[in-house]
Enzyme design. Structure first.
Site, PDB file in Angstrom:
ATOM      1  N   PHE A 154      39.196  -7.014 -33.896  1.00 47.19           N
ATOM      2  CA  PHE A 154      39.191  -7.035 -32.443  1.00 47.19           C
ATOM      3  C   PHE A 154      38.101  -6.092 -31.933  1.00 47.19           C
ATOM      4  CE2 PHE A 154      42.050  -8.439 -28.902  1.00 47.19           C
ATOM      5  CZ  PHE A 154      42.364  -9.662 -29.446  1.00 47.19           C
TER       6      PHE A 154
ATOM      7  N   GLN B 238      39.516  -3.549 -15.757  1.00 53.97           N
ATOM      8  CA  GLN B 238      38.843  -4.184 -16.885  1.00 53.97           C
ATOM      9  C   GLN B 238      38.472  -5.638 -16.615  1.00 53.97           C
ATOM     10  OE1 GLN B 238      40.907  -4.929 -20.931  1.00 53.97           O
ATOM     11  NE2 GLN B 238      39.245  -3.497 -21.359  1.00 53.97           N
TER      12      GLN B 238
ATOM     13  N   HIS C 282      37.487  -8.860 -18.588  1.00 53.31           N
ATOM     14  CA  HIS C 282      37.451  -9.451 -19.928  1.00 53.31           C
ATOM     15  C   HIS C 282      36.197 -10.309 -19.991  1.00 53.31           C
ATOM     16  CE1 HIS C 282      38.496 -11.717 -23.486  1.00 53.31           C
ATOM     17  NE2 HIS C 282      39.554 -10.966 -23.664  1.00 53.31           N
TER      18      HIS C 282
ATOM     19  N   LEU D  47      41.966 -17.066 -19.595  1.00 56.22           N
ATOM     20  CA  LEU D  47      41.517 -16.180 -20.660  1.00 56.22           C
ATOM     21  C   LEU D  47      41.231 -16.943 -21.956  1.00 56.22           C
ATOM     22  CD1 LEU D  47      41.375 -13.259 -21.996  1.00 56.22           C
ATOM     23  CD2 LEU D  47      43.817 -13.536 -22.409  1.00 56.22           C
TER      24      LEU D  47
ATOM     25  N   GLU E 174      39.811 -12.453 -27.103  1.00 57.22           N
ATOM     26  CA  GLU E 174      38.825 -11.751 -27.912  1.00 57.22           C
ATOM     27  C   GLU E 174      38.890 -12.217 -29.365  1.00 57.22           C
ATOM     28  OE1 GLU E 174      38.274  -7.889 -26.340  1.00 57.22           O
ATOM     29  OE2 GLU E 174      38.551  -7.014 -28.320  1.00 57.22           O
TER      30      GLU E 174
ATOM     31  N   ARG F 294      35.095  -4.341 -24.437  1.00 58.33           N
ATOM     32  CA  ARG F 294      35.057  -5.274 -23.301  1.00 58.33           C
ATOM     33  C   ARG F 294      34.155  -4.797 -22.169  1.00 58.33           C
ATOM     34  NH1 ARG F 294      41.505  -6.879 -23.235  1.00 58.33           N
ATOM     35  NH2 ARG F 294      41.378  -8.113 -25.142  1.00 58.33           N
TER      36      ARG F 294
ATOM     37  N   HIS G 285      40.903  -8.637 -15.671  1.00 56.82           N
ATOM     38  CA  HIS G 285      41.926  -8.878 -16.683  1.00 56.82           C
ATOM     39  C   HIS G 285      43.045  -7.840 -16.684  1.00 56.82           C
ATOM     40  CE1 HIS G 285      43.577 -10.407 -20.369  1.00 56.82           C
ATOM     41  NE2 HIS G 285      43.320  -9.316 -21.055  1.00 56.82           N
TER      42      HIS G 285
ATOM     43  N   ARG H 151      40.264  -0.030 -21.831  1.00 54.02           N
ATOM     44  CA  ARG H 151      41.246  -0.321 -22.864  1.00 54.02           C
ATOM     45  C   ARG H 151      40.629  -1.182 -23.959  1.00 54.02           C
ATOM     46  NH1 ARG H 151      44.490  -4.578 -24.024  1.00 54.02           N
ATOM     47  NH2 ARG H 151      44.090  -5.727 -22.089  1.00 54.02           N
TER      48      ARG H 151
END
Lengths: 586, 251
Positions: free
Chosen positions: A117, A231, A233, A243, A246, A288, A356, A391
């Site tokens: 990730f 955030q 994404h 979405l 990731e 991100r 996101h 994050r």
């Protein structure tokens, strides 16, 4: 007004709320637990999380590495004592979910599989194909059915916290189905009501994510922390913001500009890695914030692809092949085909960054306690902070579990000394005041502002001025506009004045929550004169550790903008350093 | 890439407010829809621009939260996955999901389903006790595959709306609840089948199913409840034989 007496009231029945409820029920079967949510638990937005949950389990990994990734990923705004607690608890919580039946994807030997990730140096993201949040939510919901002491109040909308004698002792909530107000009298309250991404027009967030839990705490006088960190994404479907996990990049998907160039190498995340062999913590597996910022850079250079939905870049997964896509990313394939008419097996998918997640939220400490005694918070609505300024993907699902449980344990400890209500009469009077506030909305006949209209103006303001890159000028304009909208909100009109499932009323209340939260975001962003993680200023481009290695705390005022206070970040072992996502030295 | 196409659609929506209506009625709205929209987008357009009094449930807009099950031109659908371009004639009738009592407009009471789901013990009843500190239960990809499909149920209840048996016999546990019991029964970590069987093999359980298969046809997640019910029936029959004809054989 009916009074429902309980030991612990939980607002929100998504991942964090359910985890808290189960922890309470397991700790003491005699505890009365009221699980209150504006939707049925399985509708909660935890269900939309795709990629997975991070926790150290494999022999090549270590707690230190997870710590370093998280703290660096958060641009050193994370509280390091909280991160340490979090990474220590993470494997236990994920294993606990496994014991409750979560269908984690597996290695051939039957052990739990992990995937790469963004921003993580080692593969440590547990996943259930690309429906990890869905499976976590349903596993928790179904497990919660085992415990008779968990009493659910599905489709109840919390309107106010009841604070007396300096502590939180319950709440008022509308039963949506009847329109009746109920008073919950509780020894402790846990808010686990999610984020507020719906203040933006282009978001992965579901309709329910309107910041209600944050606003409840904020209006009750406990501050919101680090709200300016929102955030984006990097990979959302361009037409509706759905979405694409990731995990697409974790499995080897690449990002291309209009010329077919893997442009991330031009933004400090190169050199280029071999196609289909992703290298951890660089290129497509950067964090991100950096990836979304790189998109903005390509847009400035005119390197994006023009589509009917605006500027896009391309997410190319064709080289993964149909078999791997179907096994690891079945939902992604389905979403691309259904909603965009494009099959990732056959063609690159146009994508653009999409709002996101909110790193900020209700200010809590490492015990999940707020500054208001008796009030605890966990999940996206809370800010401990483990996520800092950005994050890392797959830390939030784990956070729900770790701090959902933590909030439950802290609530139990609080009950030891605060079992008895301070004053029944005082609490009832406050509940009545809350009821009157709603009633006034019904009684008002001269409202001129439309709910949908104000909401649109709010979303347009946030999109135009509080995006991936921000300026002092834009933020000042946004602050002014949101303040104006809050004033005008006092003049809204309800069209629907009936009581059963009045979603016009729900939308009015949700808009109020969003406006309060949006003001905390804009003022926090205007006053943070530096660039850190997801908060990037074109007029203050550097990180300023000397003055702003600090959390912001926004304090509510009913008619004025919030007062901002700053709080030192807890640094234990990692001094602020350079975030290096280049692959050169690896 | 082509420009986005727009088309005027007539949405005929069932309206019912128990406070002001004596019976359900229909109201038609003319909505300028993009071809790429779903019916939910059209409802949101109505809510924001034409009529704030319309009530319906929705959240994720990506077919995973299960909130927006409705009848679209008489078929059980998720409103977020019913595409405007599939309705060429320009008329779309939207009604609340069938077989559940209407609360208001497109909102129905889902309590019956929730109660039935809870009744089948839809949680892992571990075969062996093992503390969390001892690590995960091993489960091979093949063992996972045996039940994975049945974990995909989003509780949208479209299968109940399609089920002719549930329409006739409201006590019937129904496709989603039985599939969920089957999901745990098939899980290599689970030892709770006997406990679930009391409910599943009862009169209101699997024997009510007449195997029409409509549930699997409408399932937006391809869970195939009909397949699960068939497997449960076969397994329950074997139980019966073991119990009544071969009592010396322990289950």
């Amino acid at each position: 007004m009916e009074i429902i007496k309980t030991d612990v009231a939980i607002i929100g029945a998504g991942g964090a709320g359910l985890r808290a409820a189960i922890a309470l029920a397991e700790a003491d079967p005699k505890l009365r637990i009221a699980l209150i949510s504006k939707v049925y638990p399985m509708r909660s937005h935890t269900c939309a999380a795709e990629g997975g949950a991070a926790g150290v389990i494999k022999s090549d990994d270590s707690l230190d590495l997870h710590f370093n990734d998280t703290v660096g990923g958060g641009d050193w705004l994370s509280d390091q004592d909280a991160v340490e607690y979090f990474i220590n608890e993470a494997p236990k919580e994920l294993t606990q979910l496994e014991h409750w039946g979560c269908p984690w994807s597996r290695e051939p030997d039957g052990s739990v599989a992990v995937r790469p990730f963004g921003g993580m140096k080692i593969k440590r993201t547990w996943f259930a194909a690309d429906k990890s949040g869905f499976h976590i939510l349903h596993t928790l919901f179904q497990t919660s059915l085992k415990y008779p002491s968990i009493q659910r109040f599905d489709e109840y909308y919390a309107t106010d916290l009841l604070v007396d004698d300096g502590r939180c002792q319950g709440l008022t909530a509308l039963e949506i189905r009847s329109g009746e107000m109920k008073q919950f009298q509780a020894g402790a309250v846990i808010i686990a009501a999610g984020g507020g991404g719906k203040m933006f027009p282009f978001t992965t967030n579901g309709n329910i994510k309107t910041g209600d839990g944050m606003a409840l705490a904020y209006r009750a006088g406990t501050p919101l922390k680090d709200m300016e960190f929102v955030q984006y994404h990097p990979t959302g479907l361009p037409n509706n913001g759905i979405l694409l996990t990731e995990g697409c990049r974790g499995e080897g998907g690449i990002l291309l500009n209009k010329d077919g160039r893997r442009y991330l190498q031009d933004y400090g995340m190169g050199p280029e890695t071999p196609v289909g062999q992703p290298v951890l913590k660089t290129m497509e597996l950067g964090p991100r914030d950096r990836l979304s910022q790189a998109f903005w850079g390509e847009q400035q250079k005119g390197n994006t692809v023009k589509t009917p939905w605006g500027d896009c870049v391309l997410l190319d997964m064709r080289h993964l092949g149909e078999k791997k896509i179907d096994e690891r990313l079945p939902l992604v394939r389905d979403l691309c085909i259904s909603y965009l008419g494009k099959d990732p097996v056959k063609e690159p998918i146009p994508i653009r960054p999409v709002v996101h997640y909110m790193m900020g939220g209700i200010h809590t400490d490492i015990q999940a306690a707020t500054r208001l005694p008796g009030l605890f918070a966990a999940g996206e609505c809370a800010c401990v902070s483990i996520n800092g300024a950005n994050r890392l993907g797959s830390n939030s699902l784990t956070e729900l579990l770790v701090f959902g449980r933590r909030a439950a344990l802290s609530a139990i400890a609080h009950l030891q000394s605060h079992q008895v209500p301070s004053s029944d009469a005082a609490l009832a009077a406050k509940a009545k005041a809350s009821q009157n506030r709603i009633q006034a909305l019904f009684d008002k006949s001269n409202g001129t502002e439309s709910i949908a209209g104000l909401r649109q103006e709010m979303m347009d303001t946030m999109e135009a001025n509080v995006g991936i890159y921000r300026t002092g000028e834009g933020l000042a304009a946004a602050c002014e506009k949101i303040a104006e909208l809050r004033q005008r909100y006092a003049n809204i009109a309800l069209t629907d004045k009936t009581h059963v499932y009045n979603t016009d009323l729900m939308q009015a209340l949700e808009l109020g929550s969003m406006l309060d939260c949006a003001e905390a975001v804009t003022v926090g962003a205007r006053d943070r004169k530096e660039s850190r993680g997801a908060h990037q200023r074109l007029d203050f481009t550097a990180r300023d550790d000397e003055n702003l290695l600090k959390h912001s705390l926004a304090h509510y005022h009913p008619t004025e903008p919030p007062r901002i206070e700053y709080l030192d970040v807890v640094i234990t072992k990692s001094k602020p350093g350079v975030r290096d996502y280049s692959g050169a030295k690896k | 890439m082509s420009e986005l196409q727009k088309r005027q659609i007539q949405l005929e929506v069932l309206r019912y407010n128990p406070e002001t209506d004596t019976a359900p009625r229909y109201q038609t709205y003319s909505v300028p829809c993009l071809e790429e929209w779903v019916v939910l987008d059209a409802l949101n357009y109505i809510k924001d621009h034409l009529d704030p009094t319309l009530s319906y449930r929705w959240s994720c807009h990506m077919a995973v939260c299960g909130s927006c099950g409705m009848m679209v031109n008489g078929e059980p659908k998720l409103a977020c996955k019913a595409f405007i371009h599939e309705y060429k004639e320009g008329q779309i009738k939207v009604e609340p999901i069938a077989n559940f009592p209407i609360e208001r407009d497109l909102v129905t009471s889902v309590e019956d389903f929730i109660t039935k789901l809870a009744s089948v013990k839809p949680y892992l009843i571990p075969k062996e006790d093992k503390p969390v500190s001892a690590g995960e239960f091993k489960q091979t990809p093949a063992e996972l595959k045996k039940f994975k499909q049945y974990t995909l149920c989003i509780n949208c209840m479209l299968c109940y709306a399609a089920c002719p048996q549930y329409a006739l016999v409201p006590e019937f546990l129904g496709p989603a609840a039985i599939s969920m019991a089957h999901r745990y029964n098939q899980d290599s970590r689970d030892g709770g089948r006997d406990q679930r069987q009391e409910v599943i093999a009862s009169d209101e359980g699997v024997w009510e199913c007449s195997f029409v298969g409509a549930c699997s046809e409408v399932c937006p997640k391809h869970v195939d409840p009909a397949g699960a019910l068939q497997q449960v029936k076969v397994a329950s029959t074997i139980d019966w034989y073991k119990e009544h004809l071969m009592p010396w054989m322990k289950k």
